[in-house]
Structure formats: structure tokens, C-alpha cells
Scaffold this motif. Structure first.
Motif, PDB file in Angstrom:
ATOM      1  N   LYS A   1       0.809  -1.171   0.074  1.00  0.00           N
ATOM      2  CA  LYS A   1      -0.129  -0.072   0.075  1.00  0.00           C
ATOM      3  C   LYS A   1       1.039   1.202  -0.054  1.00  0.00           C
ATOM      4  O   LYS A   1       0.556   2.336  -0.476  1.00  0.00           O
ATOM      5  CB  LYS A   1      -0.958   0.000   1.015  1.00  0.00           C
ATOM      6  N   GLU A   2       2.065   1.329   0.710  1.00  0.00           N
ATOM      7  CA  GLU A   2       2.907   2.352   0.929  1.00  0.00           C
ATOM      8  C   GLU A   2       3.398   2.489  -0.577  1.00  0.00           C
ATOM      9  O   GLU A   2       3.514   3.732  -0.871  1.00  0.00           O
ATOM     10  CB  GLU A   2       3.901   2.254   1.912  1.00  0.00           C
TER      11      GLU A   2
ATOM     12  N   ALA B   1       1.086   4.133  -2.694  1.00  0.00           N
ATOM     13  CA  ALA B   1       0.716   5.493  -2.579  1.00  0.00           C
ATOM     14  C   ALA B   1       2.009   6.266  -3.020  1.00  0.00           C
ATOM     15  O   ALA B   1       1.801   7.447  -3.763  1.00  0.00           O
ATOM     16  CB  ALA B   1       0.640   5.799  -1.167  1.00  0.00           C
TER      17      ALA B   1
ATOM     18  N   ASP C   1       1.250   6.941  -6.771  1.00  0.00           N
ATOM     19  CA  ASP C   1      -0.127   7.502  -6.920  1.00  0.00           C
ATOM     20  C   ASP C   1      -1.107   6.803  -7.655  1.00  0.00           C
ATOM     21  O   ASP C   1      -1.670   6.937  -8.446  1.00  0.00           O
ATOM     22  CB  ASP C   1       0.236   8.890  -7.900  1.00  0.00           C
TER      23      ASP C   1
ATOM     24  N   GLU D   1      -5.757   3.150  -4.487  1.00  0.00           N
ATOM     25  CA  GLU D   1      -6.170   1.948  -3.846  1.00  0.00           C
ATOM     26  C   GLU D   1      -7.215   1.194  -4.288  1.00  0.00           C
ATOM     27  O   GLU D   1      -7.580  -0.153  -4.649  1.00  0.00           O
ATOM     28  CB  GLU D   1      -6.002   2.253  -2.337  1.00  0.00           C
TER      29      GLU D   1
END
Ligand code: 4AD
Ligand code: MG
Length: 478
Positions: free
Chosen positions: A416-417, A420, A423, A426
Motif C-alpha cells: 500500500k505504501e 501511494a 499515486d 487503492e
């Protein structure tokens, strides 16, 4: 009439003194008597000798380069040199004429550029016959390799809503009228009104879907067309190319590299064992072509020696960091001979650097691992150092990158990091994240560029010559 026999079968046995029918296309017609016939089953032509006394003049007139004929007669031991057996034709039927005034493929040397313009006919040349027979065998050997190892062939979608590589090089797929596309309140195109109720594109890679399969079936692979709208007008890039993407559960980067090295060696060896004639022809072609080049640019090895060398030697494995050290110390970098001079760790490697490592420094295939996270995709597993990812690229002589792969980030929080940081929304990737939520495990895979492998095996210089109908910027003919 006897059923048709392929030329490969006739030339492949020592048998003679039997009746047969062959069908094919005339390559040359000598002295109004000797036909060199090709049916594409082998690089070799078969000599059909006409019985001049019993063949009508109007039939003989129609026999010319490119014509399709059927010949029936006795296969006998050849009188002349050059071939073991030939046919004493009893009857010849011209199935399709080829007007010599108009047929573009005359028995002389045509340039590859010219042949690319008549790609619908280039299959009929020795060079392209050899290339496409080998291309077939490369595909067959790949399927055999994976099947023998218990991998499941997975068909991943051609039309998708995701950009697997996150590089934004996608061809859009839409049924909307481009002139009068529906607009939302914000003035943007309203893709909810499009065919799939969302924006879609042609796939750039089947990897993400292959991961879903691997996390249930253990070992899977895809083998299909992929599309990239990158404006790369090079001899190594196509807008439409085929990619092989295996994905293995319970496997790390070492397993991944072993699989890729085994696969490449297996396929190259399969071609060496099954395409001696075609490779011999392509090798001669290459030697003739290289005579035009200055001595220092000619390859030191013949085509088949180069292929054998690849099969017999371990690929050189080293990290990106080690490669950068070698490049920083290298002559072309110090003398600013590279177009892109390497200044420091973190630089993206250009093909000139890759080729230096492979062709000048190690003189063998190289596997580079553990690249800086910034220059690789979001899904690659983060290393302990927080700076590099568990990536690997395989670099081949004359080709540069032939394989790109990695161990995948299987930890939900880290993934997930990474998303992010790139960009990547999710909510668009919930299906992908689910594999990390439920029963996640170590896994790895890679993508092998099919045409780059065929390019290497055939020794050709341009990727547009190893796919039947190449697509590249400005060109989608046939
Ligand atoms: O390195 P790439 O972009 O990797 C992927 O797509 C990953 N999803 C693969 C994976 O891990 N499953 O592409 C993989 C290979 C390259 O190494 C190259 O051989 C080939 O695909 N390739 C191309 N071949 C021809 N024309 C192009 N435009 C290509 N782009 C990549
Ligand atoms: Mg790559």
C-alpha cells in the motif's frame, strides 16, 4: 493421384524409387527443365525435373518464379550434384501463375527494408521462411518447457482497466464517438457511458492477473500479445509484441532467476537441435552481412557458436550497485563516450550501458538484481535497505534487456505504501490487494519478450523482421 508429400519428408529420408506428389512454389526454373520447388516445410528446395517431350508447351510457359504447382512423378537418386534425390516429373499442373513482369520477388537479393514493405510476400523468401519456422518452434518449446514443469497456461485479458506497469503507455479501447463523446458535468469525457462503463485499454502486461492465478494454482504462465504506446522507434521495440510471463508461488528471486535461465537455455537448445538447417542459413546470411562492417564491429562468434555459448555457460549474476561501480570505472564512462554518462548510483541504465556490461565487460549474458526502487515498478519487493527492490533484468548480447522480473511485494502494508508513492489509487486495485489480505505468500515472476528472444536466436538485427506484421509508430500495415 497419390496424396501430397511435404518436401521436408522427402529430403529427410534416404529413400528413392517411389511415386510421389509434391506441391509448392517455384523458386527458380532453369533451362526450361529444372524447377527448384519450395513448400515452406524446410529451407531446402526440391529439384523437379520436367519431361520436356511429354509436357505441353503452354504448361512450361506458365512455370516461373512464384508460381504454385503440383508435380507427380518418381523420386529418384539425383544425377547431378547438389541434392541426393530429385523428382522425374510425369505430370505438372500449374495451380497459380505468377506473372514475371509483376511478381516482386525475383530470384535475387532483396533488402530487408524492401521486404518489410511487401511483408505479405516475404514469407516466401529463404530468410523469412527460416525466421518464421524458428519463431514457431520457440513458441512450442516455451509451452513444452512449462508443461513439463507443471505450470498452468493462463489466458489473461487483452482489454483491461489497469496499467500493470504504471508507465502510462497504453492504447485506449473505446466505442465512444470521438467527435461527440459524452461529457460529465466537469467537461471531461464520461467513460461511464462507454462500452464497459469505464475507461479501458489494451493490456501492457498480464502479470497482475497471473499473480492472482499463482496464488491458487502455484505455478502459472501467460503467453499472449501485449501493447505499448511508447514512441520508441528502435530496432528493439514494437507497439504490439508477445510476452511470456510465468509467476510462481512460494518462490523468491533466486528461484525466479533460475527459472528464467533454465527457460532461455532450454529454448535456445531446442532450436539448435531442431533447426540446424535454418540456423546454418541464417548464420551464412549474417557472415555475408557482417562483411560490410568494419572489422572491430563484426562478431567474434558465428551465430550457432553464440547460441551454444549461451546454453553452456552460467549467466553472470550481480547487483545493480556492483554494475554501477563497474560502469563508473569503465573507459567509455571516464572518456564520456556514452551518450548518457553515469554520474552516480540511482541512474537508470540505458541500453548502451547494458550492452557494455554484456558485450565488453563480462562477454556473456548478465542478470542484474536489486535496482533502486525509484526506477522500478510498484509491485517489486522492498529490500531491507529501504532503497532497492528485489528486481532482476536479464541482459543479452546484441539485444540488451530480454527479461524483466522480480520477487513481488507480498506484505499488504508495504505494498500500500508503494502504491501511494506511485499515486496508484487503492480503490482501483482492491482485487489485487485481496491476494495480500487473504493467504498472501512469497512469490515471484518475470516477463520474457518473445520477439527479443526470436531476434537473438535468428541473429537478425531488427525486431520488425521477426514478427509477421510489425506494429510500430506510424505503421500498422496489413
Ligand atoms: O520489463 P517489462 O516492462 O516487464 C513487465 O511487463 C513485467 N510485468 C514482467 C513481469 O514481471 N511479469 O517487459 C518485459 C519484457 C522486456 O524485458 C522485453 O524483453 C519485452 O518484455 N519488452 C518489449 N519487447 C518488444 N517491444 C517492446 N516495446 C517491449 N517492451 C518490453
Ligand atoms: Mg523492463
Amino acid at each position: 493421384m497419390a496424396s501430397r508429400t511435404k518436401i521436408k519428408e522427402i529430403l529427410g529420408t534416404e529413400k528413392s524409387d517411389y511415386e510421389a506428389t509434391v506441391k509448392g512454389w517455384v523458386r527458380t526454373f532453369r533451362n526450361n527443365q529444372f524447377i527448384a520447388l519450395s513448400d515452406g516445410s524446410t529451407i531446402k528446395t526440391f529439384q523437379v525435373v520436367i519431361d520436356r517431350d511429354n509436357t505441353p508447351e503452354e504448361v512450361i510457359k506458365k512455370i516461373s518464379t512464384g508460381a504454385a504447382i503440383s508435380a507427380t512423378g518418381k523420386v529418384v537418386t539425383s544425377q547431378g550434384g547438389g541434392q541426393k534425390v530429385e523428382m522425374q516429373a510425369e505430370s505438372i499442373v500449374v495451380l497459380g501463375v505468377a506473372d514475371p513482369e509483376k511478381y516482386p520477388l525475383q530470384p535475387k537479393k532483396h533488402s530487408l527494408e524492401f521486404l518489410r514493405e511487401i511483408a505479405h510476400l516475404r514469407f516466401r523468401t529463404n530468410t523469412f521462411g527460416a525466421i518464421f519456422r524458428i519463431r514457431h518452434s520457440v513458441a512450442f518449446a516455451i509451452h513444452k518447457f512449462f508443461n513439463d514443469r507443471g505450470f498452468v497456461y493462463l489466458h489473461t485479458p487483452i482489454i483491461t482497466g489497469s496499467d500493470a506497469e504504471g508507465a502510462g503507455e497504453m492504447f485506449q479501447v473505446t466505442t465512444l464517438d470521438l467527435k461527440e463523446s459524452p461529457r460529465g458535468e466537469d467537461g471531461e469525457v464520461d467513460f461511464k457511458k462507454d462500452f464497459f462503463n469505464k475507461a479501458t485499454n489494451l493490456t501492457v502486461s498480464g502479470q497482475l492477473e497471473a499473480e492472482l492465478g499463482a496464488l491458487a494454482l502455484s505455478d502459472v504462465y501467460t503467453f499472449g500479445p501485449t501493447f505499448r504506446a511508447e514512441n520508441s522507434n528502435t530496432s528493439r521495440h514494437l507497439a504490439e509484441f508477445w510476452m511470456i510471463e510465468p509467476e510462481m508461488a512460494f518462490a523468491d528471486l533466486n528461484d525466479d532467476m533460475d527459472l528464467a535461465e533454465d527457460l532461455l537455455k532450454y529454448v535456445i537448445n531446442y532450436c539448435l537441435e531442431n533447426h540446424g538447417d535454418d540456423l546454418e542459413f541464417l548464420e551464412e546470411r549474417l557472415i555475408t552481412e557482417e562483411k560490410q562492417k568494419p572489422q572491430n564491429e563484426r562478431s567474434e562468434m558465428t551465430l550457432r557458436d553464440k547460441l551454444k555459448f549461451c546454453v553452456d555457460n552460467d549467466f553472470q549474476r550481480l547487483t545493480y550497485t556492483e554494475a554501477i561501480e563497474i560502469l563508473l570505472r569503465s573507459k567509455p564512462n571516464k572518456k564520456k563516450k556514452f551518450q548518457y554518462v553515469i554520474e552516480e548510483w540511482g541512474a537508470d541504465l540505458q541500453s548502451e550501458h547494458e550492452r557494455f556490461l554484456v558485450e565488453k565487460h563480462f562477454k556473456k549474458p548478465v542478470i542484474l538484481t536489486d535496482y533502486p526502487k525509484e526506477i522500478k515498478a510498484f509491485y517489486m519487493r522492498m529490500n531491507e535497505d529501504g532503497k532497492t527492490v528485489r528486481a532482476m533484468d536479464i541482459l543479452f548480447p546484441g539485444i540488451g534487456e530480454i527479461v524483466g522480473g522480480s520477487q513481488r511485494e507480498e506484505r499488504l502494508d508495504v505494498l500500500k505504501e508503494r502504491m501511494a508513492a506511485f499515486d496508484i489509487p487503492e480503490h482501483e486495485m482492491e482485487w489485487f490487494l485481496d491476494t495480500r489480505r487473504f493467504g498472501t505468500c512469497e512469490h515471484a515472476g518475470f516477463g520474457l519478450g518473445f520477439e527479443r528472444l526470436v531476434l537473438f536466436i535468428t541473429g537478425m538485427g531488427n525486431i520488425r523482421d521477426v514478427i509477421p506484421f510489425p506494429r510500430y509508430p506510424g505503421s500498422a500495415e496489413f
